[in-house]
Design a protein around this motif. Structure first.
Motif, PDB file in Angstrom:
ATOM      1  N   ARG A   3       0.824  -1.210   0.000  1.00 12.72           N
ATOM      2  CA  ARG A   3       0.000   0.000   0.000  1.00 12.72           C
ATOM      3  C   ARG A   3       0.860   1.263   0.000  1.00 12.72           C
ATOM      4  O   ARG A   3       0.495   2.264  -0.606  1.00 12.72           O
ATOM      5  N   ASP A  11      -8.463   5.387  -6.995  1.00 11.38           N
ATOM      6  CA  ASP A  11      -9.109   5.759  -5.735  1.00 11.38           C
ATOM      7  C   ASP A  11      -9.798   4.509  -5.185  1.00 11.38           C
ATOM      8  O   ASP A  11     -10.943   4.221  -5.514  1.00 11.38           O
ATOM      9  N   ALA A  13     -10.753   3.844  -2.187  1.00 10.52           N
ATOM     10  CA  ALA A  13     -11.876   4.137  -1.283  1.00 10.52           C
ATOM     11  C   ALA A  13     -13.170   4.244  -2.095  1.00 10.52           C
ATOM     12  O   ALA A  13     -14.217   3.764  -1.658  1.00 10.52           O
ATOM     13  N   TYR A  14     -13.088   4.842  -3.275  1.00  7.63           N
ATOM     14  CA  TYR A  14     -14.261   4.926  -4.156  1.00  7.63           C
ATOM     15  C   TYR A  14     -14.727   3.524  -4.536  1.00  7.63           C
ATOM     16  O   TYR A  14     -15.911   3.205  -4.437  1.00  7.63           O
ATOM     17  N   GLU A  16     -14.087   0.628  -3.045  1.00  4.82           N
ATOM     18  CA  GLU A  16     -14.580  -0.093  -1.870  1.00  4.82           C
ATOM     19  C   GLU A  16     -15.983   0.370  -1.498  1.00  4.82           C
ATOM     20  O   GLU A  16     -16.841  -0.442  -1.146  1.00  4.82           O
ATOM     21  N   SER A  17     -16.223   1.660  -1.592  1.00  2.27           N
ATOM     22  CA  SER A  17     -17.551   2.190  -1.301  1.00  2.27           C
ATOM     23  C   SER A  17     -18.568   1.703  -2.333  1.00  2.27           C
ATOM     24  O   SER A  17     -19.676   1.300  -1.982  1.00  2.27           O
ATOM     25  N   GLY A  21     -18.156  -2.233   0.485  1.00  2.00           N
ATOM     26  CA  GLY A  21     -17.220  -2.823   1.418  1.00  2.00           C
ATOM     27  C   GLY A  21     -16.989  -4.312   1.256  1.00  2.00           C
ATOM     28  O   GLY A  21     -16.300  -4.927   2.071  1.00  2.00           O
ATOM     29  N   TYR A 102      -2.035  -2.550  -4.294  1.00  2.00           N
ATOM     30  CA  TYR A 102      -3.224  -2.762  -3.458  1.00  2.00           C
ATOM     31  C   TYR A 102      -3.454  -4.260  -3.243  1.00  2.00           C
ATOM     32  O   TYR A 102      -3.690  -4.702  -2.115  1.00  2.00           O
TER      33      TYR A 102
END
Length: 115
Positions: A3, A11, A13-14, A16-17, A21, A102
């Protein structure tokens, strides 16, 4: 690679959202992205008749996984022509490097986390 090697080309986080999740969904989506990238790379050549279709496909897939710079590079190639394909290749390479970092980090975490 882990990481700490992420450049921000994707991105996560995008993604994963977007996947609510669900780590398995994220892993599957990224695996598909990597597999398809191998196909796209050969098509992202101005001598290839289908380079515009490939750029359009990559744009959608990139934005779907959170590789927004890649999506923007594809859009530039769509609008400005094949002279922008070098930027698409560079952005695709950066996105794939981030995906690899990642995935490597997730693999390391799976070794540390008791099941």
């Amino acid at each position: 690679m882990a990481r700490r090697d992420l450049t921000g080309a994707v991105d996560f986080a995008y993604l994963e959202s977007f996947a609510a999740g669900d780590a398995q969904v994220v892993d599957e989506v990224l695996a598909l992205f990597r597999e398809q990238a191998a196909i796209w790379s050969s098509m992202l050549n101005p001598a290839s008749e289908g380079w515009r279709d490939a750029v359009h496909t990559v744009k959608g897939a990139a934005r779907g996984v959170g590789a927004f710079a890649l999506g923007d590079a594809c859009e530039a190639a769509e609008v400005e022509g094949s002279g922008k394909l070098g930027g698409v290749h560079d952005a695709l390479d950066a996105a794939l490097a981030d995906v690899a970092a990642y995935a490597h980090e997730r693999a390391l975490q799976s070794l540390k986390t008791p099941r």
